[in-house]
Design a protein around this motif. Sequence first.
Motif, PDB file in Angstrom:
ATOM      1  N   LYS A 164       0.830  -1.218   0.000  1.00  0.00           N
ATOM      2  CA  LYS A 164       0.000   0.000   0.000  1.00  0.00           C
ATOM      3  C   LYS A 164       0.858   1.259   0.000  1.00  0.00           C
ATOM      4  CE  LYS A 164      -4.049  -2.074   2.064  1.00  0.00           C
ATOM      5  NZ  LYS A 164      -4.555  -2.532   0.813  1.00  0.00           N
ATOM      6  N   SER A 165       2.104   1.151   0.466  1.00  0.00           N
ATOM      7  CA  SER A 165       2.992   2.306   0.517  1.00  0.00           C
ATOM      8  C   SER A 165       3.714   2.552  -0.809  1.00  0.00           C
ATOM      9  CB  SER A 165       4.032   2.097   1.627  1.00  0.00           C
ATOM     10  OG  SER A 165       4.817   0.956   1.348  1.00  0.00           O
ATOM     11  N   PHE A 166       3.325   1.855  -1.847  1.00  0.00           N
ATOM     12  CA  PHE A 166       3.957   1.998  -3.166  1.00  0.00           C
ATOM     13  C   PHE A 166       3.713   3.413  -3.681  1.00  0.00           C
ATOM     14  CE2 PHE A 166       4.951   1.451  -7.528  1.00  0.00           C
ATOM     15  CZ  PHE A 166       5.679   0.285  -7.664  1.00  0.00           C
ATOM     16  N   GLU A 167       4.792   4.120  -3.993  1.00  0.00           N
ATOM     17  CA  GLU A 167       4.668   5.498  -4.480  1.00  0.00           C
ATOM     18  C   GLU A 167       4.654   5.509  -6.002  1.00  0.00           C
ATOM     19  OE1 GLU A 167       7.728   7.991  -2.926  1.00  0.00           O
ATOM     20  OE2 GLU A 167       7.526   7.165  -0.918  1.00  0.00           O
ATOM     21  N   ASN A 168       3.775   6.302  -6.577  1.00  0.00           N
ATOM     22  CA  ASN A 168       3.766   6.479  -8.028  1.00  0.00           C
ATOM     23  C   ASN A 168       4.994   7.266  -8.432  1.00  0.00           C
ATOM     24  OD1 ASN A 168       1.368   5.105  -8.235  1.00  0.00           O
ATOM     25  ND2 ASN A 168       0.122   6.956  -8.228  1.00  0.00           N
ATOM     26  N   ASN A 169       5.514   6.965  -9.619  1.00  0.00           N
ATOM     27  CA  ASN A 169       6.708   7.604 -10.166  1.00  0.00           C
ATOM     28  C   ASN A 169       7.919   7.469  -9.241  1.00  0.00           C
ATOM     29  OD1 ASN A 169       5.429   8.485 -12.554  1.00  0.00           O
ATOM     30  ND2 ASN A 169       4.526  10.189 -11.427  1.00  0.00           N
ATOM     31  N   ALA A 170       8.040   6.323  -8.599  1.00  0.00           N
ATOM     32  CA  ALA A 170       9.191   6.071  -7.732  1.00  0.00           C
ATOM     33  C   ALA A 170      10.410   5.784  -8.597  1.00  0.00           C
ATOM     34  CB  ALA A 170       8.908   4.888  -6.814  1.00  0.00           C
ATOM     35  N   ARG A 171      11.563   6.267  -8.144  1.00  0.00           N
ATOM     36  CA  ARG A 171      12.823   6.030  -8.844  1.00  0.00           C
ATOM     37  C   ARG A 171      13.751   5.263  -7.923  1.00  0.00           C
ATOM     38  NH1 ARG A 171      14.613   9.954 -13.077  1.00  0.00           N
ATOM     39  NH2 ARG A 171      12.699  10.944 -13.753  1.00  0.00           N
ATOM     40  N   ALA A 175      12.865  -1.365   1.265  1.00  0.00           N
ATOM     41  CA  ALA A 175      12.993  -0.100   1.992  1.00  0.00           C
ATOM     42  C   ALA A 175      12.277   1.042   1.279  1.00  0.00           C
ATOM     43  CB  ALA A 175      14.472   0.249   2.180  1.00  0.00           C
ATOM     44  N   HIS A 176      12.252   1.007  -0.043  1.00  0.00           N
ATOM     45  CA  HIS A 176      11.551   2.045  -0.809  1.00  0.00           C
ATOM     46  C   HIS A 176      10.057   1.762  -0.946  1.00  0.00           C
ATOM     47  CE1 HIS A 176      15.603   3.307  -1.935  1.00  0.00           C
ATOM     48  NE2 HIS A 176      15.055   4.466  -2.266  1.00  0.00           N
ATOM     49  N   GLY A 177       9.587   0.662  -0.366  1.00  0.00           N
ATOM     50  CA  GLY A 177       8.161   0.344  -0.404  1.00  0.00           C
ATOM     51  C   GLY A 177       7.679  -0.185  -1.737  1.00  0.00           C
ATOM     52  N   LEU A 178       8.575  -0.787  -2.518  1.00  0.00           N
ATOM     53  CA  LEU A 178       8.184  -1.301  -3.829  1.00  0.00           C
ATOM     54  C   LEU A 178       7.772  -2.772  -3.793  1.00  0.00           C
ATOM     55  CD1 LEU A 178      10.986   0.420  -5.920  1.00  0.00           C
ATOM     56  CD2 LEU A 178       8.623   1.155  -5.660  1.00  0.00           C
ATOM     57  N   TYR A 220      15.709   2.786 -12.454  1.00  0.00           N
ATOM     58  CA  TYR A 220      14.385   2.257 -12.771  1.00  0.00           C
ATOM     59  C   TYR A 220      13.318   3.231 -12.291  1.00  0.00           C
ATOM     60  CZ  TYR A 220      16.593  -2.208 -13.763  1.00  0.00           C
ATOM     61  OH  TYR A 220      17.365  -3.196 -14.298  1.00  0.00           O
ATOM     62  N   ILE A 221      12.302   3.403 -13.105  1.00  0.00           N
ATOM     63  CA  ILE A 221      11.169   4.247 -12.746  1.00  0.00           C
ATOM     64  C   ILE A 221       9.936   3.355 -12.668  1.00  0.00           C
ATOM     65  CG2 ILE A 221       9.653   6.120 -13.493  1.00  0.00           C
ATOM     66  CD1 ILE A 221      12.054   7.425 -14.783  1.00  0.00           C
ATOM     67  N   PHE A 222       9.192   3.503 -11.584  1.00  0.00           N
ATOM     68  CA  PHE A 222       7.961   2.745 -11.371  1.00  0.00           C
ATOM     69  C   PHE A 222       6.814   3.740 -11.337  1.00  0.00           C
ATOM     70  CE2 PHE A 222      11.490   0.430  -9.576  1.00  0.00           C
ATOM     71  CZ  PHE A 222      11.341  -0.799 -10.166  1.00  0.00           C
ATOM     72  N   LYS A 223       6.108   3.859 -12.460  1.00  0.00           N
ATOM     73  CA  LYS A 223       5.068   4.861 -12.613  1.00  0.00           C
ATOM     74  C   LYS A 223       3.798   4.528 -11.848  1.00  0.00           C
ATOM     75  CE  LYS A 223       6.863   6.242 -17.049  1.00  0.00           C
ATOM     76  NZ  LYS A 223       6.688   6.332 -18.484  1.00  0.00           N
ATOM     77  N   LYS A 224       3.535   3.233 -11.669  1.00  0.00           N
ATOM     78  CA  LYS A 224       2.334   2.806 -10.950  1.00  0.00           C
ATOM     79  C   LYS A 224       2.683   1.556 -10.139  1.00  0.00           C
ATOM     80  CE  LYS A 224       0.656   0.339 -15.049  1.00  0.00           C
ATOM     81  NZ  LYS A 224       1.016  -1.004 -14.791  1.00  0.00           N
ATOM     82  N   PRO A 225       1.846   1.194  -9.166  1.00  0.00           N
ATOM     83  CA  PRO A 225       2.125  -0.014  -8.376  1.00  0.00           C
ATOM     84  C   PRO A 225       2.210  -1.264  -9.252  1.00  0.00           C
ATOM     85  CG  PRO A 225       0.443   1.298  -7.297  1.00  0.00           C
ATOM     86  CD  PRO A 225       0.687   1.917  -8.638  1.00  0.00           C
ATOM     87  N   GLU A 226       3.227  -2.067  -9.003  1.00  0.00           N
ATOM     88  CA  GLU A 226       3.441  -3.295  -9.763  1.00  0.00           C
ATOM     89  C   GLU A 226       3.693  -4.442  -8.798  1.00  0.00           C
ATOM     90  OE1 GLU A 226       6.711  -2.375 -12.301  1.00  0.00           O
ATOM     91  OE2 GLU A 226       5.494  -1.221 -13.686  1.00  0.00           O
ATOM     92  N   SER A 227       3.344  -5.642  -9.221  1.00  0.00           N
ATOM     93  CA  SER A 227       3.552  -6.820  -8.382  1.00  0.00           C
ATOM     94  C   SER A 227       5.034  -7.171  -8.332  1.00  0.00           C
ATOM     95  CB  SER A 227       2.759  -8.005  -8.937  1.00  0.00           C
ATOM     96  OG  SER A 227       3.323  -8.433 -10.160  1.00  0.00           O
ATOM     97  N   VAL A 228       5.403  -7.989  -7.368  1.00  0.00           N
ATOM     98  CA  VAL A 228       6.796  -8.402  -7.222  1.00  0.00           C
ATOM     99  C   VAL A 228       7.243  -9.195  -8.449  1.00  0.00           C
ATOM    100  CG1 VAL A 228       6.283 -10.509  -5.945  1.00  0.00           C
ATOM    101  CG2 VAL A 228       8.463  -9.393  -5.609  1.00  0.00           C
TER     102      VAL A 228
END
Length: 133
Positions: free
Chosen positions: A48-55, A73-76, A101-109
């Motif tokens: 739930k702590s997954f941030e949009n546009n995380a780098r 640690a980054h909540g991914l 790596y850029i994570f624009k939206k929440p993604e599964s492991v």
Amino acid sequence: MFPDINFRLAEEKKSPRILNMRSWAPWAVPFFVLALVFLHIVFVSPPKSFENNARLIIEEGLSLSEISNRFEAHGLIKSPLLFEMLVISLEGQGGVRHGEYIFKKPESVWTIARRVVSADFQLTPVRVVIPEG
């Protein structure tokens, strides 16, 4: 001559009641499905702590356990162990590609492990034109 003894021996030889498959089979499939849903929610789905546009930058030379701990640690991801198992199953110990790596939206492991192994950075390339002169 000894009818009581033979009668008791016949009663003792009865086998214990074996579970009838018809009694537990209707419950096996729903239980299995619920167990899979539970495991997906707990381990595979994005936190739930997954941030949009995380780098996240993975430097060259980091071990797989260090990388998985950074992702946690980054909540991914929720489970570093599951991430490590997926990466090893996809490419082995040296399968992680370094880079940003850029994570624009929440993604599964599973998706994150596949992206890290295949070097899918999701960076938008920028075209630069330098005129002559």
